[in-house]
Scaffold this active site. Structure first.
Site, mmCIF file in Angstrom:
data_model
loop_
_atom_site.group_PDB
_atom_site.id
_atom_site.type_symbol
_atom_site.label_atom_id
_atom_site.label_comp_id
_atom_site.label_asym_id
_atom_site.label_seq_id
_atom_site.Cartn_x
_atom_site.Cartn_y
_atom_site.Cartn_z
ATOM 1 N N ASN A 34 56.507 68.578 74.256
ATOM 2 C CA ASN A 34 56.669 69.232 72.948
ATOM 3 C C ASN A 34 57.516 68.383 71.997
ATOM 4 O O ASN A 34 58.016 68.878 70.998
ATOM 5 C CB ASN A 34 57.342 70.593 73.115
ATOM 6 C CG ASN A 34 56.509 71.538 73.934
ATOM 7 O OD1 ASN A 34 55.313 71.669 73.695
ATOM 8 N ND2 ASN A 34 57.115 72.187 74.908
ATOM 9 N N HIS A 115 55.264 84.878 73.886
ATOM 10 C CA HIS A 115 55.848 84.049 74.950
ATOM 11 C C HIS A 115 56.566 84.889 76.012
ATOM 12 O O HIS A 115 57.137 85.943 75.711
ATOM 13 C CB HIS A 115 56.851 83.071 74.320
ATOM 14 C CG HIS A 115 57.285 81.998 75.253
ATOM 15 N ND1 HIS A 115 58.493 82.025 75.908
ATOM 16 C CD2 HIS A 115 56.645 80.883 75.670
ATOM 17 C CE1 HIS A 115 58.586 80.957 76.679
ATOM 18 N NE2 HIS A 115 57.491 80.242 76.546
ATOM 19 N N GLU A 156 54.985 84.926 66.943
ATOM 20 C CA GLU A 156 55.361 83.510 66.921
ATOM 21 C C GLU A 156 54.719 82.904 65.680
ATOM 22 O O GLU A 156 53.623 83.328 65.296
ATOM 23 C CB GLU A 156 54.832 82.795 68.176
ATOM 24 C CG GLU A 156 55.569 83.199 69.430
ATOM 25 C CD GLU A 156 54.925 82.639 70.696
ATOM 26 O OE1 GLU A 156 54.447 81.498 70.682
ATOM 27 O OE2 GLU A 156 54.895 83.372 71.694
ATOM 28 N N SER A 160 52.258 79.334 71.388
ATOM 29 C CA SER A 160 52.531 78.190 72.257
ATOM 30 C C SER A 160 51.323 77.765 73.076
ATOM 31 O O SER A 160 51.241 76.611 73.471
ATOM 32 C CB SER A 160 53.705 78.511 73.180
ATOM 33 O OG SER A 160 53.408 79.620 73.998
ATOM 34 N N ASP A 185 59.397 84.065 66.065
ATOM 35 C CA ASP A 185 59.853 82.948 66.885
ATOM 36 C C ASP A 185 59.209 81.678 66.324
ATOM 37 O O ASP A 185 57.985 81.537 66.338
ATOM 38 C CB ASP A 185 59.404 83.200 68.339
ATOM 39 C CG ASP A 185 59.831 82.094 69.292
ATOM 40 O OD1 ASP A 185 60.039 80.956 68.836
ATOM 41 O OD2 ASP A 185 59.935 82.371 70.509
ATOM 42 N N HIS A 188 57.539 76.611 67.805
ATOM 43 C CA HIS A 188 56.577 75.517 67.611
ATOM 44 C C HIS A 188 56.283 75.244 66.136
ATOM 45 O O HIS A 188 55.454 74.385 65.827
ATOM 46 C CB HIS A 188 55.279 75.814 68.366
ATOM 47 C CG HIS A 188 55.509 75.898 69.847
ATOM 48 N ND1 HIS A 188 55.538 74.789 70.660
ATOM 49 C CD2 HIS A 188 55.779 76.956 70.646
ATOM 50 C CE1 HIS A 188 55.788 75.165 71.904
ATOM 51 N NE2 HIS A 188 55.946 76.482 71.925
ATOM 52 N N LYS A 219 62.062 71.415 71.417
ATOM 53 C CA LYS A 219 60.709 70.923 71.122
ATOM 54 C C LYS A 219 60.815 69.827 70.056
ATOM 55 O O LYS A 219 61.264 68.734 70.381
ATOM 56 C CB LYS A 219 59.809 72.097 70.777
ATOM 57 C CG LYS A 219 59.830 73.092 71.977
ATOM 58 C CD LYS A 219 59.075 74.341 71.766
ATOM 59 C CE LYS A 219 59.462 75.417 72.779
ATOM 60 N NZ LYS A 219 59.333 75.047 74.183
HETATM 61 C C1 LIG Z 1 57.347 80.480 71.641
HETATM 62 C C2 LIG Z 1 58.442 80.055 72.560
HETATM 63 N N1 LIG Z 1 59.624 80.695 72.500
HETATM 64 C C3 LIG Z 1 60.641 80.368 73.318
HETATM 65 C C4 LIG Z 1 60.507 79.346 74.233
HETATM 66 C C5 LIG Z 1 61.653 79.024 75.130
HETATM 67 O O1 LIG Z 1 62.380 77.975 74.595
HETATM 68 P P1 LIG Z 1 63.262 77.033 75.535
HETATM 69 O O2 LIG Z 1 62.324 76.037 76.146
HETATM 70 O O3 LIG Z 1 64.277 76.445 74.614
HETATM 71 O O4 LIG Z 1 63.892 77.913 76.567
HETATM 72 C C6 LIG Z 1 59.316 78.634 74.314
HETATM 73 C C7 LIG Z 1 59.189 77.539 75.288
HETATM 74 O O5 LIG Z 1 58.193 77.216 75.836
HETATM 75 C C8 LIG Z 1 58.246 79.000 73.462
HETATM 76 O O6 LIG Z 1 57.078 78.365 73.526
#
Ligand SMILES: Cc1ncc(COP(=O)(O)O)c(C=O)c1O
Length: 371
Positions: A34, A115, A156, A160, A185, A188, A219
């Protein structure tokens, strides 16, 4: 001690074709991390300060530091929020936010492809939680018949797994109409979309419904950690009630110094963003001339649909052997019938590498769904 039950569970998982293993960077061309802008390898040439590495305690005991507060205030300012609150990872931020935001008798409405870290937070809360069909505003509206209490819609900005973006504007309108809160969120979206890479939600006049944004720094920022952005009172609320913040040792000063360094680079990385967008366009355009079936996405996350879990795993192995680091995504991580190779494009991939990847993929039609 009889621990055969552990081996038994692992064997079952392997029998289902779902065995997981750790993977390092690999020797091939990176089409799986990422690290969208290539910032993960970047570090300051000289460290002008010695930053203590350990904090010694949680932020509520003695682990707080002026650098943590300054960095949070700086991030809030850069991203146009009243406040920002640091967590050790995006996973913890989502767990910490969603487990305490809605209370007993309230309702979360979340996109079905949300997620895992958000799902975990919802499960820990005492609120009702209902999913709605992916990116479907009408399906979301219909949930009005089942909600109780305060309603929090969870999305999101870039999903993801599929790499697509919800109809944010329409969902904001719906939330406004029905008096619902919105939380997005931006894991990405950060670094890739919006002015200076500040994400899809940045700079929009949505503050009347947008209660919180989650930024994750593992990421595009090429680091780790996360922040929850929102009104000052939200930060105060989380400080009182968010258990993954309260019952954990604070991050050390060096984390905040490094985060600031990385985010300053991210905000200025216009050249990287532009070559990333060119690579995305090139990948989509080249794939359109082949029988590859892609999930619709204009983000760095591109999914090539395969004929089941086994085919996805085989194809990923084959691509790795040809020098392309890609990873399979199996069901049930994604819905059955959408097993895939998840390709992540970066600013540092060359046009030629992207073209070669598409050629190798199209030579292996047998593993893939055909468009
Ligand atoms: C949409 C989303 N939120 C949260 C996370 C978690 O983030 P972190 O990798 O910093 O724990 C991810 C990680 O894959 C994600 O894709």
């Amino acid at each position: 001690m009889d621990i055969s039950f552990l081996q038994e569970a692992i064997r079952k998982r392997a029998d289902q074709g779902l065995f997981r293993s750790f993977a390092g960077q690999g020797k091939g061309i990176d089409f799986c991390s990422n690290d969208y802008l290539g910032l993960s390898q970047l570090q300051p040439h000289t460290l002008t300060h010695f930053y203590g590495l350990g904090s010694g305690a949680s932020r509520l005991i003695s682990g707080n530091h002026v650098l943590a507060e300054e960095t949070e205030a700086w991030v809030a300012e850069q991203f146009g929020a009243e406040s920002a609150l640091w967590y050790g990872s995006g996973y913890l931020a989502n767990l910490g936010l969603f487990s305490c935001l809605a209370g007993r008798g309230d309702t979360y409405l979340y996109d079905e492809f949300i997620h895992a870290s958000i799902r975990e937070g919802l499960r820990l809360s005492h609120a009702h939680a209902y999913s709605f069909r992916h990116n479907d505003v009408e399906a979301l509206r219909q949930k009005a018949s089942v909600v109780r209490g305060r309603v929090f819609v969870v999305l999101e900005s870039v999903y993801s797994m599929d790499g697509d973006t919800p109809p944010l504007e329409a969902i904001v309108h719906l939330c406004r109409e029905l008096g619902w809160y919105l939380i997005v969120d931006e894991a990405h979206g950060l670094g890739v979309f919006g002015s200076r890479g500040c994400g899809h939600t940045f700079g929009q006049a949505w503050n009347d419904v947008l209660l919180a944004r989650v930024l994750t720094f593992g990421k595009a920022a090429g680091f780790h950690g996360a922040m929850v952005l929102g009104p000052a009172v939200l930060k105060e609320y989380l400080t009182q009630f968010s258990r993954p913040l309260i019952y954990t040792t604070a991050s050390g000063q060096s984390d905040f110094a490094m985060l600031r360094f990385k985010l300053e680079k991210l905000l200025m990385a216009e050249a990287e963003r532009s070559s990333l967008l060119q690579n995305i366009e090139h990948f989509i355009r080249s794939s359109a001339q082949t029988p590859l079936a892609l999930m619709p996405s204009v983000s760095p996350i591109q999914s090539v649909l395969c004929n089941g879990n086994e085919a996805a795993v085989k194809l990923a192995e084959l691509l790795c052997a040809e020098g392309f680091e890609v990873r399979p995504v199996r069901s049930p991580t994604v819905p059955k019938g959408t097993e895939r190779i998840r390709i992540i494009l970066h600013s540092f991939n060359t046009k030629e590498q992207v073209g070669d990847l598409v050629s190798v993929l199209s030579r292996n039609e047998a593993f893939m769904k055909i468009s």
